[in-house]
Design a protein around this motif. Structure first.
Motif, mmCIF file in Angstrom:
data_model
loop_
_atom_site.group_PDB
_atom_site.id
_atom_site.type_symbol
_atom_site.label_atom_id
_atom_site.label_comp_id
_atom_site.label_asym_id
_atom_site.label_seq_id
_atom_site.Cartn_x
_atom_site.Cartn_y
_atom_site.Cartn_z
ATOM 1 N N PHE A 741 3.634 -8.256 13.440
ATOM 2 C CA PHE A 741 2.859 -9.510 13.528
ATOM 3 C C PHE A 741 2.035 -9.883 12.292
ATOM 4 O O PHE A 741 1.685 -11.169 12.139
ATOM 5 C CB PHE A 741 1.983 -9.683 14.793
ATOM 6 N N GLY A 742 1.882 -9.011 11.540
ATOM 7 C CA GLY A 742 0.851 -9.296 10.286
ATOM 8 C C GLY A 742 1.485 -9.363 8.956
ATOM 9 O O GLY A 742 0.649 -9.351 7.863
ATOM 10 N N GLN A 743 2.668 -9.569 8.858
ATOM 11 C CA GLN A 743 3.269 -9.718 7.543
ATOM 12 C C GLN A 743 2.740 -10.604 6.478
ATOM 13 O O GLN A 743 2.495 -10.397 5.361
ATOM 14 C CB GLN A 743 4.974 -9.847 7.637
ATOM 15 N N SER A 744 2.403 -12.099 7.174
ATOM 16 C CA SER A 744 1.976 -12.859 6.309
ATOM 17 C C SER A 744 0.509 -12.674 5.973
ATOM 18 O O SER A 744 -0.008 -13.398 4.943
ATOM 19 C CB SER A 744 2.095 -14.356 6.997
ATOM 20 N N TRP A 745 0.054 -11.834 6.530
ATOM 21 C CA TRP A 745 -1.372 -11.394 6.352
ATOM 22 C C TRP A 745 -1.560 -10.610 5.183
ATOM 23 O O TRP A 745 -2.456 -10.422 4.405
ATOM 24 C CB TRP A 745 -2.319 -10.973 7.709
ATOM 25 N N MET A 746 -0.848 -9.567 5.397
ATOM 26 C CA MET A 746 -0.716 -8.268 4.366
ATOM 27 C C MET A 746 -0.253 -8.651 2.946
ATOM 28 O O MET A 746 0.839 -8.217 2.848
ATOM 29 C CB MET A 746 -0.094 -7.074 4.969
ATOM 30 N N VAL A 747 -0.764 -9.536 2.347
ATOM 31 C CA VAL A 747 -0.027 -9.889 1.050
ATOM 32 C C VAL A 747 -0.442 -8.912 -0.060
ATOM 33 O O VAL A 747 0.464 -8.416 -0.754
ATOM 34 C CB VAL A 747 -0.796 -11.163 0.441
ATOM 35 N N ASP A 748 -1.680 -8.441 -0.207
ATOM 36 C CA ASP A 748 -2.060 -7.353 -1.214
ATOM 37 C C ASP A 748 -2.424 -5.905 -0.604
ATOM 38 O O ASP A 748 -2.806 -5.205 -1.489
ATOM 39 C CB ASP A 748 -3.283 -7.773 -1.934
ATOM 40 N N ARG A 749 -1.824 -5.886 0.774
ATOM 41 C CA ARG A 749 -2.196 -4.392 1.243
ATOM 42 C C ARG A 749 -1.203 -4.091 2.007
ATOM 43 O O ARG A 749 -0.265 -4.876 2.608
ATOM 44 C CB ARG A 749 -3.646 -4.548 2.436
ATOM 45 N N ILE A 754 -4.069 -0.581 5.772
ATOM 46 C CA ILE A 754 -4.892 -1.157 6.981
ATOM 47 C C ILE A 754 -5.256 -0.105 7.898
ATOM 48 O O ILE A 754 -6.645 0.185 8.365
ATOM 49 C CB ILE A 754 -4.130 -2.177 7.869
ATOM 50 N N ILE A 755 -4.428 0.869 8.123
ATOM 51 C CA ILE A 755 -4.754 1.964 9.209
ATOM 52 C C ILE A 755 -5.646 2.931 8.499
ATOM 53 O O ILE A 755 -6.679 3.422 9.253
ATOM 54 C CB ILE A 755 -3.448 2.738 9.408
ATOM 55 N N GLU A 756 -5.700 3.238 7.497
ATOM 56 C CA GLU A 756 -6.547 4.112 6.751
ATOM 57 C C GLU A 756 -8.041 3.478 6.786
ATOM 58 O O GLU A 756 -8.895 4.286 7.165
ATOM 59 C CB GLU A 756 -6.305 4.471 5.222
ATOM 60 N N GLU A 757 -8.176 2.253 6.603
ATOM 61 C CA GLU A 757 -9.451 1.501 6.518
ATOM 62 C C GLU A 757 -9.985 1.765 8.059
ATOM 63 O O GLU A 757 -11.132 1.646 8.117
ATOM 64 C CB GLU A 757 -9.336 0.109 6.070
ATOM 65 N N LEU A 758 -9.032 1.254 9.011
ATOM 66 C CA LEU A 758 -9.404 1.256 10.483
ATOM 67 C C LEU A 758 -10.406 2.717 10.999
ATOM 68 O O LEU A 758 -11.029 2.759 11.420
ATOM 69 C CB LEU A 758 -8.502 0.987 11.303
ATOM 70 N N ILE A 759 -9.494 3.796 10.312
ATOM 71 C CA ILE A 759 -9.810 5.304 10.829
ATOM 72 C C ILE A 759 -11.061 5.315 10.013
ATOM 73 O O ILE A 759 -11.883 6.145 10.618
ATOM 74 C CB ILE A 759 -8.817 6.143 10.404
ATOM 75 N N SER A 760 -11.304 5.017 8.750
ATOM 76 C CA SER A 760 -12.461 5.149 8.299
ATOM 77 C C SER A 760 -13.867 4.490 9.040
ATOM 78 O O SER A 760 -14.598 4.935 9.037
ATOM 79 C CB SER A 760 -12.345 4.689 6.812
ATOM 80 N N ARG A 761 -13.451 3.187 9.171
ATOM 81 C CA ARG A 761 -14.608 2.587 10.063
ATOM 82 C C ARG A 761 -14.964 3.248 11.250
ATOM 83 O O ARG A 761 -16.084 3.205 11.842
ATOM 84 C CB ARG A 761 -13.926 1.157 10.433
ATOM 85 N N VAL A 762 -13.965 3.834 12.195
ATOM 86 C CA VAL A 762 -14.166 4.369 13.256
ATOM 87 C C VAL A 762 -15.149 5.682 12.969
ATOM 88 O O VAL A 762 -16.133 6.047 13.695
ATOM 89 C CB VAL A 762 -12.821 5.014 14.039
ATOM 90 N N HIS A 763 -14.892 6.491 12.031
ATOM 91 C CA HIS A 763 -15.502 7.515 11.683
ATOM 92 C C HIS A 763 -16.913 7.187 11.292
ATOM 93 O O HIS A 763 -18.031 7.967 11.711
ATOM 94 C CB HIS A 763 -14.810 8.540 10.405
#
Length: 769
Positions: A741-749, A754-763
């Protein structure tokens, strides 16, 4: 070599570390293998004595010479106690401790310092050739009995050797076959008893098995010997090889195999020296094994007050152990006990009545000091007023002899009651070969059927070291006693149970199937091309029969009594230290007896597959008629846990559990439901964690929702974590949702970013809390 006492040891050596500094490399290497078949090496120059060890699962098998194996010869006489499968059916930890103490005393008298036992491997299949040496199909029962035995033995200053570590469940090509076992099954079924015993009893040695485990010999298996045994369980004792089980000596030393048996193994001593000199093995690694061996020497030579104060009556204890182990399987119309006052004649049929089989064959076979003969003991107890007649019934080789069957049936018909002694012949059950089947020999089956046809008062006394299939005949006889292989005292024990002088109290420590093919391992009983796959997983023994909803002939934990017991007023509660279960047990019959209470736990809502119920505690209680007693069990969090291979640790999930108390695994008397709060398990997230994982953790769910809100501002097909979306996508990795669902959103990423950033936020948020 003269053996010095501990005073000399302590005066000569301030510490083991100081002693190691005095040793040459050659001396260190030589200490890591035996001197001969049954002794470790000593070093006279340094006042280091050898250690004498002998086989000892159900008695001491001391050979006439330390240079001989002694398998096919008569050895020095010693007390023969019930084999593991028999005494496992006693469910009596106090008895196991008492036998351990007695064997410690007898070991001291015979000059034995290390006894090679107990055997605790799980009974994956009833065809296992060494099943008679092992206690049970259940790790809880096995672990508690093994710990009690070892505590008793080692209290006398005699070391135990816990064996065979691990997954030694067949004799067929065992030295070249790899037991292929998934990690969860390995932990929950095949290692659990070892772990329990190590933490409760600290056996001074552990013996590795012959087989490979998941492709690596257990004698050099880094995961088994180092990661689990040493690091995780904290074991500091000696690991020794089964006889000739060493494959690669250097690899074994690195993994934690300290002592190679038998010796002298000059070739491996030279290999160790060369490995140290070349740098393949560090001297520090070698020193660790040497230190553990010296610690063993210190233990077996330094125990003060270990000598017996007076000679014990070992044979009386052997009789007591046999009586506690024998199981009354069937007792229709109260045919047992035999009422001597109203009985004029008894037909005793079957050669096992006059030549009983008291133990298994192989390295565990003890040259017994004496043997109680069932027929003789029955005659003595029955007295002159009862006529006992005997017929051999069948030949030693079990070839069919119709005349012997006719003679036996005729004798039975002329008598008031018939007692038939049958069982697996000695040639069928032995180390180094597995059984071909679990049915009685054809001659014995025909004998039982012929007698039952003419004598309705018919009692069968069966002997075997493993489960028996009984369906061809069991429905035709009203009474069945299973005597296992109960040692040199079994003859008197059987007679006293038959005539009611002893109330039977044994319970089956393994399931008796209707037929062999009912067993969960039936499709994979033997390995092929060097591999044996344990594809039944957790579902061994009663765990399988419960899940399959398959009725066994006699279930795990089954055993009848001449009295009856009532279970009342059960209470359960979760405390800070664990869960407490209490209830009242009452003897509602008219004679004293012992009941084995079995506590099973069922997890109602675990995310992972679990057995329907698992044994977590038990107790054997003796009550007089009309007497009642409050029984209390304490369970720990680990008793509610399963081994989670996602996190590689034991996990107890909060939720509802059913606590069940029963007289067998299929005779549950009373249950209670309890919600247990073990706290919220913090999930460790990774690239392919599922949506269901993310939303089960409140912190992670909030982080994910924030990210989805950001994505929704840039896409047309928006994602909301509502019931409909979760119902469809919960088993998808979250990274795939972003890809979908996020292809048009992930232009530069990338999705990975995205997953690495989410895991980092959880920690970060968990740490902030």
């Amino acid at each position: 070599m003269k053996k010095l006492d501990m005073k000399g040891w302590k005066q000569m050596n301030a510490s083991i570390n100081d002693l190691i500094k005095e040793m040459t490399l050659t001396e260190k290497a030589s200490l890591c293998a035996g001197l001969n078949m049954w002794m470790t090496k000593g070093i006279e120059r340094l006042n280091i004595p050898p250690v004498h060890m002998y086989d000892g699962t159900n008695g001491i098998r001391k050979t006439n010479s330390d240079e001989e194996m002694g398998i096919t010869t008569e050895n020095i006489p010693a007390t023969c106690y019930p084999t593991g499968s028999a005494i496992g059916s006693s469910w009596n930890t106090e008895l196991l401790h008492e036998v351990g103490v007695a064997l410690g005393n007898e070991s001291i008298e015979m000059g034995v310092e290390l006894l090679l036992g107990p055997g605790i491997n799980m009974k994956r299949t009833p065809l296992g050739g060494r099943n008679f040496e092992y206690y049970s199909e259940d790790p809880c029962l096995t672990g508690e009995l093994g710990a009690a035995f070892i505590k008793g033995l080692q209290s006398k200053g005699v070391g135990a050797s816990l064996k065979h570590f691990a997954c030694n469940n067949q004799e067929f090509e065992k030295m070249v076959t790899s037991s292929e076992v998934d990690e969860r099954t390995l932990r929950e079924i095949y290692l659990s008893a070892f772990e329990r015993i190590i933490k409760k009893a600290d056996p001074w040695t552990i013996m590795c098995s012959y087989n490979l485990l998941n492709g690596t010999y257990t004698s050099e298996n880094e995961h088994l010997l180092n990661d689990i045994l040493r690091k995780e369980w904290g074991y500091e004792g000696v690991v020794l090889s089964d006889w000739t089980a060493v494959n690669d000596r250097i690899r074994g030393l690195k993994a934690g195999l300290d002592l190679e048996m038998p010796g002298p193994a000059y070739y491996n001593t030279n290999a160790i020296i060369e490995a140290v000199e070349s740098g393949v093995l560090t001297e520090e690694q070698l020193d660790k094994s040497v230190a553990r061996i010296l610690k063993l020497v210190e233990r077996v030579t330094g125990s003060e007050g270990s000598a017996p104060t007076s000679r014990m009556d070992y044979h009386t204890l052997a009789r007591k152990a046999a009586a506690e182990s024998i199981v009354l399987l069937k007792n229709e119309n109260g045919i047992l006990p035999i009422q001597l006052a109203s009985t004029k004649s008894i037909a005793v049929i079957g050669r096992f009545a006059s030549k009983p089989r008291i133990q298994g064959a192989g390295s565990a076979k003890v040259t017994s000091t004496r043997i109680d003969i069932p027929l003789e003991e029955m005659k003595e107890l029955a007295g002159a007023s009862v006529e006992l007649s005997y017929a051999e019934g069948y030949l030693e080789d079990d070839s069919i002899n119709e005349e012997m069957i006719k003679e036996s049936a005729s004798l039975a018909a002329r008598s008031d009651v018939a007692v038939i002694f049958v069982g697996q012949p000695e040639y069928a059950e032995s180390e180094m070969r597995d059984l071909k089947g679990i049915d009685l020999p054809k001659q014995q089956i025909l004998l039982i059927q012929a007698i039952a046809a003419v004598q309705p008062k018919c009692i069968v006394v069966s002997s075997s070291g493993s489960a028996l299939a009984m369906r061809p005949w069991v429905q035709h006889v009203p009474g069945v006693i299973h005597s296992w292989l109960s040692g040199q005292g079994m003859g008197k024990a059987i007679a006293e149970i038959l005539f009611g002088q002893t109330n039977p109290s044994g319970k089956l420590s393994e399931t008796f199937p209707v037929k062999l093919s009912d067993n969960p391992s039936h499709m994979r009983i033997r390995g092929e091309n060097g591999k044996l796959y344990y594809r039944e997983g957790l579902f061994v023994g009663y765990r399988y029969y419960d899940r399959k909803e398959l009725a066994p002939q006699f279930p795990f934990g089954h055993g009848l009594s001449y009295t009856s017991f009532a279970y009342k007023d059960m209470k359960v509660a979760q405390m800070e230290t664990g869960v407490t279960i209490s209830f009242w047990l009452e003897n509602i019959g008219n004679r004293s007896g012992k009941e084995v209470i079995q506590l099973y736990v069922h997890d109602e809502e675990c995310k992972w597959t679990r057995p329907e119920k698992e044994l977590k505690a038990f107790a054997k209680i003796e009550l007089a008629p009309g007497e009642k007693k409050e029984v209390v069990f304490e369970l720990e969090e680990r008793d509610f846990a399963y081994y989670n291979t996602k996190y590689n640790r034991w996990v107890a999930e909060s939720g509802y559990f059913q606590i069940a108390l029963g007289s067998s695994s299929r005779d549950i008397r009373i249950t209670e439901r309890l919600y247990c709060d073990f706290g919220k398990e913090e999930i460790s997230f990774h690239k392919f964690s599922l949506l269901s994982d993310w939303i089960s953790d409140q912190t992670a769910k909030s982080v994910l929702e924030e990210c989805l809100d950001e994505m929704n501002r840039h896409v047309i097909d928006k994602v909301y974590l509502n019931e409909e979306f979760i119902g469809f996508w919960e088993d998808f990795p979250v990274i795939k949702i972003f890809q979908m669902f996020g292809q048009s959103w992930m232009v530069d990423r990338s999705p990975d970013d995205i997953i690495e950033e989410l895991i980092s936020r959880v920690h970060q948020r968990r740490f902030a809390k």
